[in-house]
Design an enzyme around this catalytic site. Structure first.
Site, PDB file in Angstrom:
ATOM      1  N   THR A 138       0.777  -1.042  -0.068  1.00  0.00           N
ATOM      2  CA  THR A 138      -0.008  -0.017   0.005  1.00  0.00           C
ATOM      3  C   THR A 138       1.030   1.185   0.065  1.00  0.00           C
ATOM      4  OG1 THR A 138      -1.569  -1.296   1.506  1.00  0.00           O
ATOM      5  CG2 THR A 138      -1.790   1.136   1.327  1.00  0.00           C
ATOM      6  N   ASP A 165      -8.448  -2.160   4.004  1.00  0.00           N
ATOM      7  CA  ASP A 165      -8.665  -1.077   4.869  1.00  0.00           C
ATOM      8  C   ASP A 165      -8.449   0.260   4.185  1.00  0.00           C
ATOM      9  OD1 ASP A 165      -6.201  -1.906   4.805  1.00  0.00           O
ATOM     10  OD2 ASP A 165      -5.725  -0.263   6.250  1.00  0.00           O
TER      11      ASP A 165
END
Lengths: 330, 330
Positions: free
Chosen positions: A194, A225
């Site tokens: 990420t 998330d």
């Protein structure tokens, strides 16, 4: 009273993912490539903030740069889903106003973080998903690319390894539009790729941004998330700005970014203690892996992870630029 | 020591949406229909909990019942998107384990809350969206229905009114598969239709569930707070269980459900004070509208809203079943 007294010293931090990042796992050439990429992105944001740029602009700019770099699992360097596509998720939040924007499951957006910002600033919504989000992107003239743009040999090999291990069928190889000389430098850091950034600007405002290609071989429109406000991204001038990277399901269940903000607010501990408590202790306790970066309006910067390493960099008005990859780096 | 001492008294609360719900806005026939629906659903969950059923089972059961009832904007009674479809979102969370499941943008699932539970219990993911979520639903043999199943005359009329007001084109009228004699009883409560439930069981565990059809005329794959863990749904035995209904964008930005849990944990105020503070004061301050229900492991139950009314009911082992619609009801 000096008019300078209300001026905050700017500060900035970014991450490029956490995971199996150790001296033994990557070559010197890879290490240098990652250090260079982190440094140049942090320098870009630092120059912008030093010139009076906003925290929001800085985090978007940094994430865009990493979305363009095949080294990171976001934008161009995104990993592949089980059916051989690239599903991109991103979120951005402005701590000054609590305005937020997020997109999930987009497949043709060059810079998902800029689409998230357009959702925040040019729509009445906060979160758009899938083809609907792409319709909005076209109306807003957000740059779109053919899905072949996201092809990288290294990520494709990672998918093939996973599919073989799971005995899942292999989808057709996508059209390879843009041969990439840096392909061999990509390090497969495991599940936790990420990118993200947090910033504090001269006006005392904080912002956070997070973008990802998800996990290799993901199925069923899985969303982690990263695009979930409160989980992988959160910012409030009342507390702090946070961007996360890691096993997304654990970060969602812990509402990680907001948990950091709330503990910082209510317990009034140093920010580093707060992120250590939530990542090294609570995340570890439930079996989750990953890391976070956080920045507070008073200038505190924190970074915690429970993986071997995390690509990261920080720089502030009164501090030199520091890049870290492995556990003991900074 | 008596073995009964560790047994919690069960407790349960549900909501069926907040909005323009007042004596003047609905007919007596509508009022009776809503009261009956809320009462029968709460009775169902109460009987289940009284027989030793789990909080998780109770909230799923209650939300399924409301998803089957055209009176509520979830499942069968879902409102229409701008292009004449029904995009359904839901989330469920188990306070005992912090396990959670969520789906967004599904169009053929009769009970989105049961699909969310399947994601929680039968996948490694927490959130699945769009067609990917529907592929998972088929693999898991979750009941699917033709999109005509979600057609209701009242919701279609609400869409037509909105499209006319916005001068947006009207999509073709969907196939009307199942004429519904209770159609005239549906009250268009404005933008804030959602259903949800929170429960505390004999073992001291809490759970929360939320399901919605979103907002009439929504575009671009918009997702509100309902399927966002921490925003429209949250549960932890360490704090409380919360389900929200309202203008989803504000609830996402405030990370409402988790904000309630965190303030309850750190400030140690009565739960009702906490929900009043966040809904009546903070939500109102940023221009948001809606309501919440919450339940804590010690048996505290709270309900707050800043709209004219909220469909709601509560019942506990030692308290009678109370149904509320308007501001002063309970």
């Amino acid at each position: 009273m000096n008019s300078q007294s209300s001026r905050s010293a700017w500060s900035f931090a970014l991450h490029g993912g956490a995971g199996a990042i150790s001296k033994g796992a990557i070559t010197d050439e890879q290490e240098n490539a990652y250090r260079d990429a982190l440094k140049s992105t942090a320098s870009l944001a630092a120059a912008f903030l030093a010139n009076g740029g906003s925290a929001l602009g800085a985090v978007e700019m940094a994430v865009r740069a990493m979305e363009d770099d095949i080294l990171f699992n976001a934008g161009r360097g995104a990993v592949f889903t089980a059916d051989g596509r690239n599903d991109l998720d991103a979120a951005i939040m402005d701590g000054a106003t609590l305005a937020a924007g997020a997109v999930a499951g987009v497949r043709h957006t060059r810079h998902p973080i800029s689409l998230a910002r357009a959702v925040m600033e040019r729509s009445e919504q906060v979160m758009l998903i899938g083809e609907g989000a792409e319709s909005f992107a076209r109306l807003q003239k957000i740059e779109e690319v053919d899905s072949g743009y996201f092809f990288t040999e290294r990520r494709w090999k990672s998918l093939k390894r996973l599919l073989a291990k799971m005995s899942w069928p292999e989808p057709p190889r996508p059209l390879y539009l843009r041969p990439e000389p840096r392909d061999h430098l990509v390090h497969d850091e495991g599940k936790y790729g990420t990118v993200g950034a947090v910033a504090l600007d001269h006006n005392g405002h904080v912002a956070a941004a997070t973008s990802t290609g998800g996990i290799t071989g993901k199925q069923f429109g899985r969303v982690g998330d990263s695009p979930i406000i409160g989980a992988g991204c959160y910012a409030s001038d009342r507390t702090c700005a946070v961007s996360c990277t890691g096993g997304g399901e654990y970060f969602i269940r812990m509402v990680m970014a907001h948990s950091i903000a709330m503990r910082f607010r209510y317990r009034e501990e140093p920010l580093q203690n707060v992120t250590d408590g939530l990542v090294r202790h609570e995340l570890t306790a439930i079996g989750g892996r990953g890391g976070v970066i956080a920045i507070a309006p008073d200038g505190q910067v924190a970074c915690s992870f429970n993986t071997e390493g995390m690509y990261r960099a920080r720089v502030a008005e009164n501090s030199p630029l520091i890049v870290g990859l492995f556990g003991g780096d900074m």
